[in-house]
Structures are given as structure tokens and as C-alpha cells.
Scaffold this motif. Structure first.
Motif, mmCIF file in Angstrom:
data_model
loop_
_atom_site.group_PDB
_atom_site.id
_atom_site.type_symbol
_atom_site.label_atom_id
_atom_site.label_comp_id
_atom_site.label_asym_id
_atom_site.label_seq_id
_atom_site.Cartn_x
_atom_site.Cartn_y
_atom_site.Cartn_z
ATOM 1 N N ASP A 224 0.848 -1.191 0.000
ATOM 2 C CA ASP A 224 0.000 0.000 0.000
ATOM 3 C C ASP A 224 0.882 1.239 0.000
ATOM 4 O OD1 ASP A 224 -2.900 -1.029 0.467
ATOM 5 O OD2 ASP A 224 -1.682 -2.132 1.914
ATOM 6 N N VAL A 225 0.537 2.194 -0.859
ATOM 7 C CA VAL A 225 1.291 3.452 -0.934
ATOM 8 C C VAL A 225 0.672 4.441 0.036
ATOM 9 C CG1 VAL A 225 2.080 5.325 -2.397
ATOM 10 C CG2 VAL A 225 1.913 3.013 -3.336
ATOM 11 N N LEU A 226 1.441 4.816 1.045
ATOM 12 C CA LEU A 226 0.937 5.675 2.113
ATOM 13 C C LEU A 226 1.588 7.055 2.118
ATOM 14 C CD1 LEU A 226 0.912 3.036 5.003
ATOM 15 C CD2 LEU A 226 -0.860 3.519 3.296
ATOM 16 N N PHE A 227 2.412 7.329 1.118
ATOM 17 C CA PHE A 227 3.095 8.627 1.060
ATOM 18 C C PHE A 227 3.473 8.928 -0.377
ATOM 19 C CE2 PHE A 227 7.397 10.786 1.308
ATOM 20 C CZ PHE A 227 6.895 12.049 1.611
ATOM 21 N N HIS A 228 3.088 10.117 -0.828
ATOM 22 C CA HIS A 228 3.470 10.614 -2.161
ATOM 23 C C HIS A 228 4.208 11.933 -1.939
ATOM 24 C CE1 HIS A 228 0.714 7.756 -4.145
ATOM 25 N NE2 HIS A 228 -0.127 8.043 -3.168
ATOM 26 N N GLU A 229 5.512 11.920 -2.104
ATOM 27 C CA GLU A 229 6.294 13.099 -1.745
ATOM 28 C C GLU A 229 5.839 14.367 -2.463
ATOM 29 O OE1 GLU A 229 10.641 15.193 -2.297
ATOM 30 O OE2 GLU A 229 10.324 13.190 -3.144
ATOM 31 N N SER A 230 5.961 14.393 -3.785
ATOM 32 C CA SER A 230 5.675 15.627 -4.519
ATOM 33 C C SER A 230 4.194 15.993 -4.527
ATOM 34 C CB SER A 230 6.217 15.527 -5.945
ATOM 35 O OG SER A 230 7.623 15.423 -5.927
ATOM 36 N N PRO A 231 3.279 15.061 -4.807
ATOM 37 C CA PRO A 231 1.857 15.429 -4.749
ATOM 38 C C PRO A 231 1.437 15.989 -3.395
ATOM 39 C CG PRO A 231 2.119 13.379 -5.923
ATOM 40 C CD PRO A 231 3.463 13.697 -5.328
ATOM 41 N N ARG A 232 1.974 15.421 -2.319
ATOM 42 C CA ARG A 232 1.658 15.962 -0.992
ATOM 43 C C ARG A 232 2.157 17.399 -0.876
ATOM 44 N NH1 ARG A 232 4.770 16.227 3.612
ATOM 45 N NH2 ARG A 232 3.611 16.570 5.557
ATOM 46 N N GLN A 233 3.322 17.677 -1.427
ATOM 47 C CA GLN A 233 3.831 19.045 -1.399
ATOM 48 C C GLN A 233 2.947 19.980 -2.221
ATOM 49 O OE1 GLN A 233 6.354 20.641 0.254
ATOM 50 N NE2 GLN A 233 6.488 18.773 1.476
#
Length: 332
Positions: A224-233
Motif C-alpha cells: 500500500d502506498v501511504l506517502f506521495h512526496e511531490s503530490p503531498r507538497q
């Protein structure tokens, strides 16, 4: 016929200034990757003289702007892509109205404030109007932070769903009010779902992947992907007092140590088991992988992509081997 108020963005800029100027922001990256015939756009760019060796994103956003008939552009010429300045000059040469925006070399708030003021002058608006838009967007940004927590804390939102909303926050799909209503409705529905315990907990760092089904494929492989670096930024999920602070805290355009600190903090906070580091072919960001791999406390897999499209079999095999390695090491 009413005046076309669209302005194409090559990357994230202070969108509050764009909105204060009465313009409709259009993230050309999203326009390109969502296009039903993205491969045709790349061919059109090459016909227009862009070399095949240039990153697919540069060729794609050039052609996407042409295909959509967008005549006004805002190009980030420092703090994003090293080819963006040349792209801006090409657009100008071909008669388009181009505004250039340069992030400072370091996230110094005074310098960020100067850059925002210059953008206000270019777009014929003023800082107080832009600050009012910052306040109007705050509830949406808070909802995006809630969405993120529903993904990684509660398991009620999938990694793919979270990614799609966060990526779209770069321009709010050109209509913040509609975007905000739809997001609030989605969160209400998602909050009523049964929580799902994540299995292998992964993050994705680097630029947003051109691999259009990456999160879905990872889920089928047991992660499961629980972190998206750039989209979260892009969603800017933090409380700030003004635009200068907001865009100084936005890590993407600044040197690697700032981005790395954010990634490592989130790895620890979210209890991630591994990180998939996505880089674009022919992009300088690929050099950063060595630093991330050496500093990360969890395994890191480098993925390099080019044109938008689904996961190929070679990439699927590499992802599967990465997940199996983590599972064996952690006895999951």
C-alpha cells in the motif's frame, strides 16, 4: 466570445496570484498525462522541432498547450526543470504570452516574497488580493491533509485515490470552488468506509510518476502506498501566516537536503517499510538517488520512466522483487 482566461502552468507556482488576477490555472503536466492520446502529443512536439532526447514531460506539456489552444503560459524557470527556460523561449518565439517565475535558490522568505510580488506585477494583480485567495483555499488544503490521514493513518483511502486528489491540487482543476465541493463529498464518503490495515507500507518519492497505474499495481502485489512526496507538497498541508511562508515551506523547488528531510521525516512518521524513488528519463533528479539510498533507513528502489502509460512487465517484476525482499526482511 469571452476572453480566454486560461493560463498554462509548467509547474507549481503561487496559484493564489493566478486566481487573484482572474485567471484559470491549467497544470499542463496533468493535462498531458490525462490526455487520451498522450503518445500523439509527443509526436506532435517532435514535428514542431523538439528533440526526441528531451524529457517526455517537456515535449508533452509543449504539445498539450498547443492542442488545448492555450496562448498564455507561466513557466517555472528556476526550481523545477532545467529545460523549462528554453521551453519558455520557444513559446515566446512562437507568439505565446509567457510569464517567467523563478523560485529563489534557498527558501528565504524575504526572497520568496519578492518573487511573489514580481509575479503579481506580471499578472497585473496585487499581494493583498492573492493573500485573500490564500485564505479562501485554506479549507481545501485542510481537507487535503484530512484525505492524506484517511489514507495512511486510517486505511480508508487508497494510495491511488490520495495521489489523484493531491496531484490535482496543483491547479484545483481550474475551479477551486467545484474542486473543494467534490473533495469534501469524497472525504465524507471515504470516512464511512471500513478501515483496512496496510500490508507492506510504501512511499513514493521523486517527481510524480508517468506510470499511470503504479499504485494499483503495487496493491495487487501486496503493498500500500501511504506517502506521495511531490503530490503531498502540491497540496501544501501546513498552517502558515502568509504566501511567502507557504512557498518557502514548499520543498519541491529547493535543494535536495530540504526534500530529503521531509521524506525521512515521513518515512518515520508513517512507519514505511520501503520507498520507490521515481525519476524521469533524461532528468537531473536521477543523480539524487544515490543520496536518498545512502540516507534512507529503509530499502529504496529506483524506477525510471519516460512516456505516460501503464506498468510494463519488466517494471512489474522489479516491483515484485522489491516487495518480496521487504517481506522477507521484516517477516511480514
Amino acid at each position: 466570445m469571452s476572453e480566454d482566461r486560461r493560463i498554462g502552468l509548467t509547474a507549481t507556482i503561487p496559484v493564489e496570484v493566478v486566481l487573484a488576477a482572474g485567471l484559470k490555472p491549467v497544470d499542463l503536466n496533468n493535462l498531458f498525462v490525462a490526455h487520451p492520446h498522450s503518445a500523439r502529443l509527443l509526436q506532435l512536439a517532435e514535428v514542431q522541432g523538439l528533440p526526441r532526447q528531451v524529457c517526455a514531460w517537456i515535449r508533452g506539456i509543449y504539445a498539450a498547450a498547443d492542442d488545448a489552444g492555450i496562448q498564455r503560459l507561466a513557466a517555472v524557470v528556476r526550481g523545477d526543470c532545467t529545460n523549462a527556460e528554453a521551453l519558455a523561449e520557444l513559446w515566446r518565439h512562437r507568439g505565446k504570452d509567457v510569464v517567467r517565475f523563478a523560485y529563489p535558490l534557498q527558501p528565504d522568505r524575504a526572497q520568496v516574497a519578492e518573487a511573489i510580488q514580481e509575479l503579481c506585477r506580471e499578472l497585473q494583480t496585487d499581494l493583498p488580493s492573492a493573500e485573500r485567495w490564500r485564505e479562501r483555499l485554506m479549507p481545501i488544503r485542510r481537507d487535503l491533509a484530512t484525505l492524506d490521514e484517511l489514507c495512511w493513518r486510517e486505511g480508508r483511502v487508497s494510495g491511488g485515490e490520495c495521489f489523484n486528489w493531491q496531484v490535482a491540487s496543483s491547479d484545483f482543476r481550474s475551479d477551486p470552488e467545484s474542486f473543494g465541493r467534490e473533495l469534501a463529498s469524497f472525504i465524507e464518503q471515504a470516512a464511512a468506509r471500513k478501515p483496512r490495515a496496510p500490508r507492506i507500507r510504501l512511499g513514493i518519492s521523486g517527481v510524480p510518476p508517468a506510470i499511470t497505474d503504479l499504485c494499483d499495481v503495487l496493491e495487487t502485489l501486496g503493498a500500500d502506498v501511504l506517502f506521495h512526496e511531490s503530490p503531498r507538497q502540491f497540496s501544501m498541508p501546513y498552517q502558515v501566516q502568509n504566501l511567502a511562508e507557504q512557498y518557502a515551506r514548499y520543498t519541491y523547488p529547493y535543494p535536495l537536503p530540504l526534500r530529503l528531510r521531509d521524506v525521512l521525516e515521513q518515512v518515520q512518521l508513517r512507519g514505511l517499510h520501503g520507498v520507490v524513488h521515481y525519476v524521469q528519463a533524461f532528468c537531473f533528479h536521477g543523480i539524487e538517488h544515490a543520496v536518498l539510498r545512502e540516507r534512507s533507513p529503509v530499502p529504496v528502489l529506483l524506477l525510471e520512466g519516460d512516456e505516460p502509460g501503464p506498468t510494463d512487465e519488466r517494471t512489474r517484476t522489479r516491483l515484485q522483487a522489491f516487495i518480496e525482499r521487504i517481506s522477507q526482511e521484516r517477516q511480514l
